[in-house]
Write a protein that holds these residues in place. Sequence first.
Motif, mmCIF file in Angstrom:
data_model
loop_
_atom_site.group_PDB
_atom_site.id
_atom_site.type_symbol
_atom_site.label_atom_id
_atom_site.label_comp_id
_atom_site.label_asym_id
_atom_site.label_seq_id
_atom_site.Cartn_x
_atom_site.Cartn_y
_atom_site.Cartn_z
ATOM 1 N N SER A 194 0.873 -1.181 0.000
ATOM 2 C CA SER A 194 0.000 0.000 0.000
ATOM 3 C C SER A 194 0.903 1.222 0.000
ATOM 4 O O SER A 194 1.841 1.292 0.789
ATOM 5 N N ILE A 195 0.596 2.162 -0.827
ATOM 6 C CA ILE A 195 1.479 3.320 -0.990
ATOM 7 C C ILE A 195 0.770 4.583 -0.505
ATOM 8 O O ILE A 195 -0.352 4.860 -0.930
ATOM 9 N N PRO A 196 1.409 5.361 0.378
ATOM 10 C CA PRO A 196 0.793 6.625 0.802
ATOM 11 C C PRO A 196 0.470 7.494 -0.426
ATOM 12 O O PRO A 196 1.204 7.464 -1.427
ATOM 13 N N SER A 197 -0.631 8.220 -0.338
ATOM 14 C CA SER A 197 -1.176 8.910 -1.509
ATOM 15 C C SER A 197 -0.165 9.759 -2.263
ATOM 16 O O SER A 197 -0.037 9.667 -3.487
ATOM 17 N N MET A 198 0.546 10.623 -1.539
ATOM 18 C CA MET A 198 1.416 11.562 -2.236
ATOM 19 C C MET A 198 2.625 10.874 -2.871
ATOM 20 O O MET A 198 3.327 11.471 -3.678
ATOM 21 N N LEU A 199 2.889 9.626 -2.480
ATOM 22 C CA LEU A 199 4.037 8.904 -3.039
ATOM 23 C C LEU A 199 3.622 7.963 -4.166
ATOM 24 O O LEU A 199 4.473 7.274 -4.737
ATOM 25 N N TYR A 217 -3.301 15.807 -8.197
ATOM 26 C CA TYR A 217 -3.763 15.134 -6.976
ATOM 27 C C TYR A 217 -3.882 16.146 -5.841
ATOM 28 O O TYR A 217 -4.829 16.138 -5.070
ATOM 29 N N GLU A 228 -3.731 8.981 5.725
ATOM 30 C CA GLU A 228 -2.273 8.783 5.710
ATOM 31 C C GLU A 228 -1.774 8.309 7.074
ATOM 32 O O GLU A 228 -0.818 7.539 7.157
ATOM 33 N N PHE A 281 -1.417 4.532 7.800
ATOM 34 C CA PHE A 281 -0.243 3.767 7.360
ATOM 35 C C PHE A 281 0.710 3.495 8.526
ATOM 36 O O PHE A 281 1.553 2.615 8.450
#
Lengths: 356, 356
Positions: free
Chosen positions: A216-221, A233, B109, B112
Amino acid sequence: MKKHNYSAGPCILPQEVFEKSAAAILDFNHSGLSILEISHRSKDFVAVMDEARALVLELLGLEGKGYQALFMHGGASLEFLMVPCNLMKQDGKAAYLDTGTWANNAIKEAKFFGETVVAASSKEANYSFIPKDFSIPADADYFHCTSNNTIFGTQMKSFPETNVPLVCDMSSDIFSRTIDFSKFDLIYAGAQKNMGPAGATLAVVKEAILGKTGRSIPSMLDYQKHIAAESMYNTPAVFPVYASLLTLQWLKSLGGISAIEKINEQKAALLYTEIDRNPLFKGTANIEDRSNMNATFLLNDEAHAPLFDELWKKAGISGIPGHRSVGGYRASMYNALPLESVQVLVDVMKELETKI
Amino acid sequence: MKKHNYSAGPCILPQEVFEKSAAAILDFNHSGLSILEISHRSKDFVAVMDEARALVLELLGLEGKGYQALFMHGGASLEFLMVPCNLMKQDGKAAYLDTGTWANNAIKEAKFFGETVVAASSKEANYSFIPKDFSIPADADYFHCTSNNTIFGTQMKSFPETNVPLVCDMSSDIFSRTIDFSKFDLIYAGAQKNMGPAGATLAVVKEAILGKTGRSIPSMLDYQKHIAAESMYNTPAVFPVYASLLTLQWLKSLGGISAIEKINEQKAALLYTEIDRNPLFKGTANIEDRSNMNATFLLNDEAHAPLFDELWKKAGISGIPGHRSVGGYRASMYNALPLESVQVLVDVMKELETKI
């Protein structure tokens, strides 16, 4: 007096970019509003973003080849983190070529995500050359290299043939020379050399390589989130993106990358010829790996530094002291630096010779 | 024709910021160079960064109180990630107040990194009020709130008394009203409302709360690395930081936050009085929670929208259509919007009444 700006980055941009972007701050597109006060969701700015993204792909010859161009925040330093986060599988591994300070910083961030193999390094030689004989593990999730090493004045003239995804930090030479960009799966670059002012970051990514890590990837990354949002975004860096568009438009009007490449080769040839001819100077980088963007050189006798420094300052040159890791001088000859400015520097080097 | 820019952000900035920043693009500090082409390590830009950081602390009344002001990349959206990464302990927990879209994005966020408790939410009421009766777990690593909700037109008028570190996203009302900022341990804000153009992000952090998570933090996400590098860990967004400094200087010259607060209160009172008086309109936010920055309101009869839209456009107003989550209208009255512009809007609302 005209300045000859050799700054390593942020650096010289075309004069018309300064003029058009200053005008847009006072009145953007005859809207009665400044480019600094418009919504990023306004029709006019969406058009800027769309054109900038399309022009990147057009200039790189990547249209219709499955790539997306993204304007992001954070500079190459944030990409150092995004690359492994988006590409290194759980319990996977990545291979890196260590050709300098920035490559090294990229390697540090990859280690947060998994096994990070350094395929080769020129660190022992203070990064004065580009390693060539190395192998890339066939099971690496990707191979990462740095096309141009701003600090050490070296540049990769060829790129490895490999079956693993190829990732390249092109911060300091993107848009400066023709390369088969379709060999790469992910290219990124801070804007502040050949693309625009500081504050915008470019990523050009082949969509097919994304979404395979199981993480799972944090949104901004997350490149996929940025692609889905068409590079909006979150609020983009409106002005840096706009000034980048103006710079890309200037490049296109000149004839694109192949046209600027010829000029860049002339500039580099002019300066390196003088460095090699003039008995007072020597280059620091391995000759075959010399960068056409950043020429690093030393005085053979440091005692001549005060006079040389006086002469180039008098000639209107700025930004050529070398990085502390190498010392001496570094002449950065990015796209917008005119050939005329290189001639001025060469003339000063010759003048020094006559005075000693 | 003069424009009255009610954009929710990026938004109106002082006219002198437009003029000075456009001039600096053509010639910065009489250097013969553009602000867009100077090195971020140049003496002149280091002075910009130092002054901007100091002025933030001065305006917030936080000088000498253990805080550091940082200019960063990535907008509030990257801060959503940095906050838990820097503050939530391994196996720790954080508490959040859910007052709107941005609070919700911050919560996503945090998840996470560990247990994320929503102390209270007004989601069921489409975020039309600020929850007040809630408790913060005493063992939370921090409590996070959003001081002003741009989309929903609500604003926290007071902040909870708590022993856990207090973190606040002040993106849309920082520098607009006097608050005891020393109650907060970490404040962050995208620049593009009251501080400057898009592309710069402010974090004001109490150093003593950092370094306690037991987690290794990637470089670009690590507040301590940015502090150690004096906000130059990587190339900052030079122009957005410079334009932010100009905006902060403008605010100081007006008399600082307490002076602008009086004007902001006048503007809000003028508009809300008309919204409440005019039988054609109604506000959407709970009256006691109404934002002095973003006034959200609806026409009681949607059939009047075409005429109202025609009238405000004719008056030179831009940027007041509401966000799709609320509909209707949103008048954003950030620091740089003159009282005169609010009078123009109020006059248009009255004009509509006479025409119906």
